[in-house]
Every structure is written in structure tokens, then in C-alpha cells.
Design an enzyme around this catalytic site. Structure first.
Site, mmCIF file in Angstrom:
data_model
loop_
_atom_site.group_PDB
_atom_site.id
_atom_site.type_symbol
_atom_site.label_atom_id
_atom_site.label_comp_id
_atom_site.label_asym_id
_atom_site.label_seq_id
_atom_site.Cartn_x
_atom_site.Cartn_y
_atom_site.Cartn_z
ATOM 1 N N ASN A 160 0.796 -1.216 0.000
ATOM 2 C CA ASN A 160 0.000 0.000 0.000
ATOM 3 C C ASN A 160 0.833 1.273 0.000
ATOM 4 O O ASN A 160 0.333 2.343 -0.339
ATOM 5 C CB ASN A 160 -0.953 0.013 1.208
ATOM 6 C CG ASN A 160 -0.234 -0.203 2.520
ATOM 7 O OD1 ASN A 160 0.518 -1.162 2.673
ATOM 8 N ND2 ASN A 160 -0.456 0.673 3.476
ATOM 9 N N GLN A 188 -5.113 -3.559 -2.369
ATOM 10 C CA GLN A 188 -4.666 -2.518 -3.304
ATOM 11 C C GLN A 188 -4.689 -2.985 -4.760
ATOM 12 O O GLN A 188 -4.512 -2.180 -5.670
ATOM 13 C CB GLN A 188 -3.242 -2.071 -2.943
ATOM 14 C CG GLN A 188 -3.118 -1.345 -1.625
ATOM 15 C CD GLN A 188 -3.749 0.042 -1.646
ATOM 16 O OE1 GLN A 188 -3.888 0.663 -2.701
ATOM 17 N NE2 GLN A 188 -4.132 0.539 -0.479
ATOM 18 N N SER A 208 -11.454 -4.925 -0.045
ATOM 19 C CA SER A 208 -12.231 -3.867 0.612
ATOM 20 C C SER A 208 -12.788 -2.940 -0.455
ATOM 21 O O SER A 208 -12.047 -2.431 -1.295
ATOM 22 C CB SER A 208 -11.346 -3.079 1.582
ATOM 23 O OG SER A 208 -12.111 -2.182 2.354
ATOM 24 N N HIS A 210 -13.948 0.104 -0.666
ATOM 25 C CA HIS A 210 -13.658 1.534 -0.820
ATOM 26 C C HIS A 210 -12.343 1.809 -1.537
ATOM 27 O O HIS A 210 -12.033 2.957 -1.854
ATOM 28 C CB HIS A 210 -13.708 2.246 0.536
ATOM 29 C CG HIS A 210 -12.509 2.029 1.411
ATOM 30 N ND1 HIS A 210 -11.526 2.982 1.563
ATOM 31 C CD2 HIS A 210 -12.159 0.999 2.206
ATOM 32 C CE1 HIS A 210 -10.616 2.536 2.410
ATOM 33 N NE2 HIS A 210 -10.978 1.339 2.810
ATOM 34 N N CYS A 336 -3.655 4.807 7.203
ATOM 35 C CA CYS A 336 -3.889 4.192 8.518
ATOM 36 C C CYS A 336 -2.804 4.562 9.519
ATOM 37 O O CYS A 336 -2.967 4.359 10.711
ATOM 38 C CB CYS A 336 -3.963 2.679 8.379
ATOM 39 S SG CYS A 336 -5.209 2.129 7.196
#
Length: 395
Positions: A160, A188, A208, A210, A336
Site C-alpha cells: 500500500n 490494493q 475492501s 472503498h 492508517c
């Protein structure tokens, strides 16, 4: 500017806006088709049908059975479940976790590393794969690390921070040959790289929504039939008894639409992102002295939208705040960990010094970025670095 907001958005690795077609697909499930999918009457069964259509849609893209798709609240839950679930299933045959071994890399997302820390505290044995200066791990190192106690190998498809694309299919082949379960954090990768689970040779895969223009708060874990796993969330028996709790129907429907769109647009998306990313790097390297590229070369094993750089003599967080004030949204690391005083564990593992890691910026482009605004952003960055260096008396 980008997506109609008053900023040039260059942090698509952190999150993406929800595509309008995805919003349209979700809206009916907030109102007219609002039933509880566990209910037997029509309003509930209509909601359940929405979930199952999304499950089938996603399974088709992954080359999986619909029954192998487990919906979750997002990547963190999926990754936690993959690691803890497989380890606990293996350890069920032993008094504690000390007879169980896991292989992962030092450059994984904290969703994996923190879960590993928790399992280690309970006795798990771990081998951490080292990476080279590009953040790449070697498949042969994975094979050397396997022991008779190895229950799971877990490696990111794409890092990421650096955008490094790992040799996951080769690792998966090794895992299969040794009869070890293999989990891929593909968060990713969706929308940029192929996700066929047979080609990737994986037993578990996390996504994920989003990250590919879908809603936040929903993700999935692919679990190959026959994989031993202890499910963690107990309750009403939803998801075929694997995850208790009423399903978030609108978000699940939205994820199916978003992944379908991302797969259809994948080639065009990569071409667009690569072009604007390369142009951004060209402008920055010409206008910002003492800047270096972190991670693989732009034409190497690197995601098309990722640019990670270090700028001598500045703090990434300082530049990040100045860019925000000037109308550019970027990152000094993963979203994050932004705000954490510690330098990126990924960049340190790739051999950067503490200072080089602290002077890094991650710029990730996406669908909404135009060449014109890339040129504006590069100009703003150059002016920002010049001003910060001047104030700090850095030549």
C-alpha cells in the site's frame, strides 16, 4: 477540482470516491427493499436476493464458487479472520499455538502485523520474510521458511505504500506444493490486477470495496472450499453460519457493482493512471532538487497509480500539511498510519534510513485526475518544498 471537491486528490490508495453507478445500485436497499435478509417474507427475501446477486457477481470475477465468498466489514476484519481463523483451526490439534507456524513479510499492512503480534503473544511461531530495496520478497525465501508446523503463508499482492507487486502466484504454487494454506491481501490490487484465485494459487483473499470506488465499511474474504478456518463472529447464523450479524445489504450490493465496474475498466484505468503518474514524476524530478523515487521503477513491478518519493531535508508530514493548505491532498505514508510519529515500517524494511523514510510522500492517482491538475499539483509541490527548505536553511 478532482471529483468536484475543492482540492486535487492524490491519495487513491487511502480511499476512493463512490462511483455514481454504485450509489444508484445501493439506493433501493436503503428504502423500498429494506427488509432483513434473514426474514422469510418477500421484503426480506428481496434483500437477500440483492446479497446473492452481488455474491455471484463477485465470485465470477474471482473465478470462485459463490459459497466461497464471505462478506465482512472491510479489509481489516477479513485479514484478521484469515490469519486468526486458520491459525486457530490448525492449533485446535495442539495444547496451544506453540505448535503452529506462520510466514509473512515485514512490509505487510498493520491489519496483518498487529494480528500476528497478538497471535505471537499466545505462542505462535512466525517467520518474517525480508524484502529488497524495492520492497519485493523472494518466493524461494518462502519455500526455505516452510516447516512441518507451517499453517499459513500471508503476503500482500500489492504494497500500500510502495506499490510493489509481489510474486504471489509463485508463492501460491510453493504453498500448494507443500500443502500450506495461502492468504493474499489483495486490497490494493482490485481494479488494477487480475484477481482469479486459481491463477493466483491462493486459498484465501481479502478485498475492501472503498479501494475500488465502492462504499466504505464492506469487504470480503474468499475462502477456498476445504480450507480449515475457525470463524470468529458468532450470532444469528448469517453468511451460512460463518459470520453472525445482519448483513449490510446496500453496501454489499454496492461492492458487487463497484468490482464489476473496476474489472470492466481495468485496462483503461491502468493506462490512464500510468500516464498521469509518469507525467507527475517527470515534472517533480525536473522541478524539485534532491528528490528520489522509492520502490520499484515506474516500468517495473509497481502498481500503475503509485508514486512514492523522498525529498531531502524536509519532513513528509510538514509538506503534507502545506500541500493541504494549497489545495492538494496526498499522504506521507499509508492513511492508517498518518499522524504516527514513527517512520514507515515499509520504507525502513526496504532499506531507507530513518530520515529518508520521514521525508517521504505517497502520491496515488486515480480516475478523476487530469493532466492539467497533475501539472498544477507538481508546481505547488515544487513551490512548497522551496519555501520549507528556505525557512529551514536547507540548500
Amino acid at each position: 477540482m478532482t471529483y468536484g471537491i475543492d482540492t486535487i486528490y492524490l491519495d487513491h490508495a487511502a480511499t476512493t470516491p463512490v462511483d455514481s453507478s454504485v450509489v444508484d445500485s445501493m439506493l433501493p436497499y436503503f428504502s423500498g427493499t429494506f427488509g432483513n435478509p434473514s426474514s422469510i417474507y418477500r421484503v426480506g427475501q428481496d434483500a437477500k436476493s440483492g446479497i446473492e446477486r452481488s455474491r455471484q457477481q463477485i465470485a465470477g470475477i474471482l473465478g470462485a464458487r459463490s459459497s466461497e465468498i464471505l462478506f465482512t466489514s472491510g479489509a481489516t476484519e477479513s485479514i484478521n479472520l484469515a490469519l486468526r481463523g486458520v491459525v486457530e483451526a490448525h492449533a485446535a490439534h495442539f495444547p496451544d499455538l506453540s505448535g503452529t507456524h506462520l510466514i509473512t513479510s515485514r512490509t505487510e499492512h498493520h491489519a496483518a502485523l498487529h494480528e500476528v503480534d497478538r497471535l505471537v503473544a499466545a505462542g505462535l511461531q512466525v517467520t518474517y520474510l525480508e524484502s529488497d530495496s524495492n520492497g519485493l520478497v523472494r518466493a524461494e525465501d518462502v519455500e526455505l521458511a516452510i516447516t512441518p508446523e507451517t499453517a499459513l503463508i500471508s503476503v500482500m499482492y500489492v504494497n500500500n505504500e510502495l506499490g510493489t507487486i509481489q510474486p504471489v502466484a509463485g508463492i501460491g504454487e510453493i504453498a500448494k506444493r507443500h500443502g500450506v494454506a495461502f492468504h493474499i491481501d489483495a486490497v490494493q490490487a482490485a481494479g488494477s490486477l487480475p484477481l482469479n484465485v486459481d491463477d493466483l494459487r491462493c486459498d484465501l483473499l481479502s478485498l475492501s470495496a472503498h479501494k475500488f470506488y465502492g462504499p466504505k465499511g464492506v469487504g470480503l474474504l474468499y475462502i477456498r472450499k476445504g480450507t480449515s478456518i475457525e470463524f470468529q463472529q458468532l450470532g444469528g447464523g448469517q453468511e451460512s453460519g460463518r459470520r453472525g450479524g445482519t448483513e449490510n445489504v446496500p453496501l454489499i450490493v454496492g461492492m458487487g457493482t463497484a468490482l464489476h465496474n473496476a474489472e470492466q475498466l481495468r485496462d483503461a484505468y491502468n493506462a490512464h493512471c500510468s500516464a498521469v503518474r509518469n507525467h507527475l514524476w517527470h515534472l517533480i524530478s525536473e522541478s524539485v532538487p534532491d528528490v528520489s523515487l522509492n520502490g520499484p521503477p515506474l516500468d517495473g513491478a509497481r502498481l500503475a497509480n503509485n508514486l512514492n518519493i523522498s525529498i531531502r531535508g524536509i519532513q513528509g508530514e510538514t509538506v503534507l500539511l502545506a500541500l493541504d493548505m494549497a489545495g492538494v491532498s496526498a499522504s506521507a505514508g499509508s492513511a492508517c498510519t498518518t499522524g504516527n510519529a514513527e517512520p514507515s515500517h515499509v520504507l525502513l524494511a526496504a532499506g531507507l534510513s530513518d530520515q529518508e523514510a520521514r521525508s517521504s510522500l505517497r502520491l496515488t492517482v486515480g480516475r478523476g485526475n487530469s493532466v492539467d491538475e497533475i501539472e498544477i499539483a507538481a508546481g505547488i509541490l515544487a513551490e512548497t518544498v522551496l519555501r520549507i527548505r528556505s525557512l529551514a536553511n536547507v540548500g
